[in-house]
Design a protein around this motif. Structure first.
Motif, PDB file in Angstrom:
ATOM      1  N   PHE A   1      -6.092   0.518   3.457  1.00 34.85           N
ATOM      2  CA  PHE A   1      -5.377   0.100   4.658  1.00 34.85           C
ATOM      3  C   PHE A   1      -6.368  -0.581   5.599  1.00 34.85           C
TER       4      PHE A   1
ATOM      5  N   CYS B   1       1.969   1.655   1.985  1.00 35.85           N
ATOM      6  CA  CYS B   1       1.661   0.546   1.091  1.00 35.85           C
ATOM      7  C   CYS B   1       2.574   0.693  -0.120  1.00 35.85           C
TER       8      CYS B   1
ATOM      9  N   LEU C   1       3.415  -3.920   3.125  1.00 30.97           N
ATOM     10  CA  LEU C   1       3.018  -2.895   4.093  1.00 30.97           C
ATOM     11  C   LEU C   1       4.233  -2.568   4.946  1.00 30.97           C
TER      12      LEU C   1
ATOM     13  N   CYS D   1      -2.413  -3.983   3.708  1.00 32.18           N
ATOM     14  CA  CYS D   1      -2.899  -3.031   2.703  1.00 32.18           C
ATOM     15  C   CYS D   1      -3.119  -3.761   1.392  1.00 32.18           C
TER      16      CYS D   1
END
Length: 539
Positions: free
Chosen positions: A169, A156, A140, A199
């Motif tokens: 997310f 991500c 992330l 994520c």
């Protein structure tokens, strides 16, 4: 030596004796030195001697977590105009690495992980910014920090370009966004500095591997009266393949099947069918009839990705080999070897053997491309929030205001140096009610009236009103033009009265002395007598 500033006061004092007194004052000017304007956001970012603030390290792209072999460029940004030639120096973990305004990492490795700083001199060094080089399949990404009111950019990221399924997310383990196509997300409500983000996504990994297999080719067998044949004619097959074994015999009779010299499938039939072969189906097979028994033939069932297939060879048959791979793997190239020596490349995977010598140890190599689906989840991450501007402070000029004076209120705040171009708006309030709406000026000037007394405060905000801060209250008392305020009485009335009283005492003492001296002249002898005679009186 410079002459000190002189405090000038104009006072009119009227003293009324025999009853009481009344004082009226009019302070026209007080000068105890030139008052310095408070530091405002226009000049914040420079030191008093005019030098620039500390440099700032910025990332392009703006992520402080990157994956192995990613690229990133760091820039040494300096607020304000830079005079003359400037030498920029870069440090990693307090060690010099290079000079230049930018520092680029083309392919990040583990050695690039660390704390970075840049500077223009030994005094002007930036704060440390940490770069993390990650090895996981998913990370992330976010900026190292954001300012109040900024949107939070999240990404991500995976080194594998293909994605499958949905990208999620999370904020504090709750889904805040999902997408099947976009790996970036702009979050507008990042107000909690303690929030933790992560994520999750599925990624498709690709690669290639060289596989090989070997087989032995022996001399063709003789045509016996009883033989076992395969259809398709391969002595090695994959798990999941199907094959038919047939007992070829000239004279019809009963059939018995054996595997590894043990009875197998006690069924009297000429052909046996194996559907979806498994590894346990490997072995040596034989059929027996009333006319005789066949030679044993071997069947190998492989669960590997590549097999080298050879047929059962009898007199008169054309020998050939096939290098076969499973259909789910795309093929790169195929090569054949015999007894350790390279023979040829093959586009279709077949090798046709030429007589008279075909026996030997054969090997094939095949490059296969593969894909794999991984369910990757990033490590949790938090994003600090920095102040865009300081809490406003409201100031009054002059500090003592008399009815009719021009009263100036200033709403002072400081913008963060990297955000000096941010435009702010200011409003003013008295006793909680707005007296001037939001404008770009941080000053509010009015001609003071008695009813303007009260508790004043001010507020600063950004143009989009996403960041707003309010000052503490400031008590303002407007004094009448004809009445001295309490501070004036304490400062000027009490000393004046004291002086007047002292003068009265001195004058009284002087008058008493004069009066006593006059009596001494009138009665000089009697005054020298220690004890007055009876009946004597002073007139």
């Amino acid at each position: 030596m410079a002459q000190p500033k002189i405090a000038e006061y104009e006072w009119f004092v009227y003293l009324l004796w025999a009853s009481n007194y009344y004082i009226s004052s009019n302070l026209s000017r007080v000068m105890v030195g030139e008052q310095q304007n408070p530091e405002t956001f226009e000049n914040f970012g420079t030191t008093p001697d005019g030098s620039t603030v500390r440099p700032v390290v910025t990332f392009t792209p703006p992520w402080y977590k990157i994956l192995y072999e990613d690229s990133i460029t760091m820039t040494c940004d300096v607020a304000g105009a830079v005079q003359g030639d400037v030498t920029y120096t870069w440090y990693r973990n307090n060690q010099w690495i290079q000079q230049g305004k930018t520092f680029t990492i083309q392919s990040a490795q583990s050695i690039h992980d660390g704390n970075y700083q840049c500077g223009t001199s030994e005094e002007d060094i930036s704060e440390e910014v940490t770069l993390y080089v990650m090895h996981g399949p998913v990370v992330l990404q976010s900026p190292p920090y954001i300012y109040e009111g900024d949107d939070l950019a999240l990404r991500c990221h995976s080194r594998y370009k293909d994605i499958r399924g949905t990208i999620y997310f999370y904020k504090n383990n709750e889904i805040i966004h999902s997408s099947t196509t976009d790996s970036e997300f702009l979050y507008r409500d990042h107000l909690d500095v303690t929030a933790v983000y992560k994520c999750r996504r599925q990624v498709i990994t690709t690669g290639y591997t060289t596989y090989s297999d070997e087989t032995e080719v022996t001399a063709p067998g003789s045509s016996d009266s009883v033989m076992v044949t395969f259809s398709p004619n391969w002595k090695k097959i994959f798990t999941g393949d199907s094959i038919t074994m047939t007992c070829d015999v000239i004279i019809y009779g009963t059939y018995s099947w054996y595997k590894d010299n043990k009875p197998w499938m006690k069924i009297d039939q000429k052909s046996m069918y194996i559907y979806s072969a498994q590894s346990c189906d490997s072995g040596k097979y034989q059929c027996r009839t009333s006319s005789g028994s066949s030679p044993e033939v071997s069947l190998e069932v492989s669960d590997g990705p590549v097999i080298l297939q050879a047929p059962l060879i009898y007199d008169g048959s054309i020998p050939y080999l096939r290098c076969r791979s499973r259909p789910e793997y795309p093929v790169g190239w195929t090569r054949f070897y015999k007894d350790g020596e390279f023979l040829q490349d093959s586009e279709d995977g077949y090798l046709y053997l030429t007589k008279p010598v075909v026996t030997g140890r054969y090997k094939c190599e095949k490059v296969l491309y593969w894909t794999s689906v991984l369910d990757g989840e990033s490590a949790p991450s938090s994003v600090p929030i920095r102040d865009l501007f300081s809490r406003p402070e409201i100031r009054l000029t002059p500090s003592n205001v008399t009815e009719g004076d021009n009263m100036a209120l200033t709403c002072d705040t400081r913008l963060s140096p990297p955000r000096q171009t941010t435009e702010l708006q200011f409003a003013f309030y008295r006793d909680g009610r707005e007296v001037r709406g939001f404008l770009s000026s941080n000053k509010y000037i009015l001609s003071a009236k008695l009813e303007d007394s009260g508790n004043y405060s001010c507020a600063g905000r950004t143009g989009d009103n996403r960041v707003r801060k309010t000052s503490q209250d400031l008590s303002v008392q407007i004094h009448s033009e004809y009445i001295v305020d309490t501070h004036g009485l304490e400062t000027y009335l009490y000393p004046t009265v004291s002086v007047i009283l002292l003068l009265l005492i001195i004058i009284s003492a002087f008058l008493i002395f004069r009066h006593r001296h006059h009596l001494c002249r009138l009665f000089p002898k009697r005054l020298r007598t220690r004890d007055p005679e009876p009946g004597m009186e002073f007139v």
